[in-house]
Structure formats: C-alpha cells, structure tokens
Scaffold this active site. Structure first.
Site, PDB file in Angstrom:
ATOM      1  N   LYS A 189      -7.711  -4.985   4.851  1.00 11.21           N
ATOM      2  CA  LYS A 189      -6.487  -4.502   5.122  1.00 11.21           C
ATOM      3  C   LYS A 189      -5.321  -5.371   4.881  1.00 11.21           C
ATOM      4  CE  LYS A 189      -8.144  -0.558   7.218  1.00 11.21           C
ATOM      5  NZ  LYS A 189      -8.633   0.777   6.311  1.00 11.21           N
ATOM      6  N   LYS A 228      -6.696  -4.648  -3.215  1.00 15.83           N
ATOM      7  CA  LYS A 228      -7.421  -5.812  -2.039  1.00 15.83           C
ATOM      8  C   LYS A 228      -8.393  -4.811  -1.731  1.00 15.83           C
ATOM      9  CE  LYS A 228      -3.477  -4.653   0.773  1.00 15.83           C
ATOM     10  NZ  LYS A 228      -4.403  -3.337   1.877  1.00 15.83           N
ATOM     11  N   CYS A 251      -1.906  -1.975   7.527  1.00 13.21           N
ATOM     12  CA  CYS A 251      -1.819  -2.962   6.592  1.00 13.21           C
ATOM     13  C   CYS A 251      -0.783  -4.471   6.811  1.00 13.21           C
ATOM     14  CB  CYS A 251      -2.179  -2.474   5.702  1.00 13.21           C
ATOM     15  SG  CYS A 251      -3.937  -1.766   5.076  1.00 13.21           S
ATOM     16  N   ASP A 293       0.712  -1.533  -0.123  1.00 17.83           N
ATOM     17  CA  ASP A 293       0.070   0.052   0.421  1.00 17.83           C
ATOM     18  C   ASP A 293       0.635   1.518   0.240  1.00 17.83           C
ATOM     19  OD1 ASP A 293      -1.789  -2.091   0.266  1.00 17.83           O
ATOM     20  OD2 ASP A 293      -2.656  -1.487   1.777  1.00 17.83           O
ATOM     21  N   VAL A 333       3.340  -0.080   4.154  1.00 19.51           N
ATOM     22  CA  VAL A 333       2.433   0.585   5.566  1.00 19.51           C
ATOM     23  C   VAL A 333       1.082   0.688   5.497  1.00 19.51           C
ATOM     24  CG1 VAL A 333       3.853   2.959   4.990  1.00 19.51           C
ATOM     25  CG2 VAL A 333       2.277   2.879   3.564  1.00 19.51           C
TER      26      VAL A 333
HETATM   27  N1  TIU Z   1      -2.506   0.270   4.066  1.00 18.51           N
HETATM   28  C1  TIU Z   1      -2.640   0.897   5.863  1.00 18.51           C
HETATM   29  O1  TIU Z   1      -2.451   0.187   6.739  1.00 18.51           O
HETATM   30  N2  TIU Z   1      -4.038   1.585   5.861  1.00 18.51           N
HETATM   31  C2  TIU Z   1      -4.762   2.044   6.247  1.00 18.51           C
HETATM   32  O2  TIU Z   1      -5.813   2.620   7.252  1.00 18.51           O
HETATM   33  N3  TIU Z   1      -4.001   2.649   7.613  1.00 18.51           N
HETATM   34  C3  TIU Z   1      -4.180   3.311   8.652  1.00 18.51           C
HETATM   35  O3  TIU Z   1      -2.886   2.779   9.669  1.00 18.51           O
HETATM   36  N4  TIU Z   1      -4.848   3.759   8.792  1.00 18.51           N
END
Ligand code: TIU
Length: 224
Positions: free
Chosen positions: A132, A129, A162, A24, A157
């Site tokens: 999460k 996807k 995720c 992500d 991240v």
């Molecule tokens: N990719 C991912 O971690 N999605 C989130 O929503 N992360 C947050 O920390 N909000």
C-alpha cells in the site's frame, strides 16, 4: 520564501520544487471490473479526481517539474504478494485472478494501467509497488535522494489506504508532505475527511493539506 496557503499553517516551498506523487490512478481502482469493485466498492466515487489531477499534471509538465506515478502491482507469479494480502477481502475474485480487464492487480495487465487521461509521459517515473505504501520494496526513496527532493505533493487514491500509508512512510523519512484535498478520494467519504483531519492535526503531525487551486497558484508563482 513562497508558501502554499495550506492547513494547518502555510507550507514553505524550497528552492528545489516538490515532486508531484500521483498514487495508483489505475483502472483497477476507478473502473468497474477491477480490484476496487471486486472488493465491493462503488468505484464511480473516485472518478471526480481525474480532471483535478490532469490540471496539476499540466502545470507540472509545463514547468518541467518532477512527476512520479505509482501503481499497486504484483508480479505475474505473485511472488511479491503475501498470501495474507491475497486472502484479504470478502470477494469472489482475488489478486491474480482473471477479470474483465485482465488479471487483478497484476503488472502489465490492462486493468493495472493508469487511466488514459493521466498516462505517464517519457521522463516521468512509473513505479510499480507491491504494498500500500510506495516506499516499501520500491526504488522511490533512492530516486528522491538522488534528485535532492525534500518536499512531496500528493494526489491519487485511495485517501486513507495507499495515499495515507505513503504519506506516513514519507513523513518518517524526513519529507515535508502536502496532500491536495480535491485531488484525492476514497470509497468512503467519511474516511477521506478523517484522513485529512488526522494528517493536519497536532500541528501537521503527518503533513499539510491544500486545494488544487492553492497549490497551482503557489507552484506557478514560485517555479514559473
Ligand atoms: N491504492 C489503494 O489505495 N489500494 C487499495 O486497496 N485501496 C482501497 O481502498 N482498497
């Protein structure tokens, strides 16, 4: 057998190279005006991992090893976004609403794309996807099984959302997982550290962690 000098003990490298799974790294999470900032986060905290992941990618591409990118993305009609997920967050704009980079977290919108420095190349997977975790409602497990991949190296991240969810899904499916410490970041530095600690606790209950330098050195030595 070659190993990565990882925590809590050396991570053995198999004959078939581990896939690099980049979770992500989208504008929606690292640029102002995306989903991350709509949730009230300081998105600038995440940008420092971009050059580290670039370095990992360069090595993987030079050695022609498997790379998988993921994006948290919903279909335009939101049919794959549970109302509970859309309601969550105390924010003025929600998933699917228009923002400065297009509709938040919608597949194909400018903000949903991976940041320019880490754009997928032809031959690399780019998996959208809805959850999460990257195994939920995606072809990821089938792709890994088809390719005989047993080991996964994670970057991206956010560490405790995720990335951790995906690592736990992978661990339950029998994959040997390692998270690159300086290639992952959170909006909450204390949550990042807690996640690294809980992954490696109890003799690698979820997996291993190591620095990008330790990973690159071992990958080049083993598969170069
Ligand atoms: N990719 C991912 O971690 N999605 C989130 O929503 N992360 C947050 O920390 N909000």
């Amino acid at each position: 057998m070659n190993t990565i000098n990882a925590k809590p003990y050396p991570y053995s490298l198999p004959d078939k190279a581990p896939a690099l799974i980049i979770i992500d790294m989208q504008r929606d999470f690292v640029e102002t005006g995306g989903f991350g900032s709509a949730l009230g986060n300081d998105v600038t905290l995440l940008t420092k991992v971009i050059p580290v992941i670039e370095k990992l990618l360069r090595v993987y591409r030079r050695l022609n090893l498997p790379v998988i990118h993921t994006r948290e993305a919903h279909q335009a009609d939101l049919s794959d976004c549970p109302p509970s997920k859309r309601r969550r967050g105390n924010c003025s704009i929600k998933i699917g609403d228009p923002g400065p980079m297009g509709r938040l977290l919608i597949d194909g919108e400018p903000g949903n794309n991976i940041v320019p420095a880490l754009q997928p190349l032809e031959g690399e997977y780019d998996i959208a996807k809805p959850g999460k975790g990257a195994f939920y409602a995606t072809p990821l497990h089938d792709i890994l099984k088809q390719q005989g991949i047993t080991h996964l190296i994670f970057a991206g991240v956010t560490t405790e959302v995720c990335v951790q969810t995906t690592m736990r899904e992978a661990n339950d499916r029998g994959f040997e997982c390692l998270l690159v410490e300086d290639a992952t970041e959170s909006y909450f530095p204390e949550f990042k550290q807690a996640t690294l600690d809980m992954i490696t606790a109890q003799g690698a209950i979820v997996g291993w962690t190591a620095t990008s330098e330790q990973v690159i050195q071992a990958i080049e030595k083993t598969y170069g």
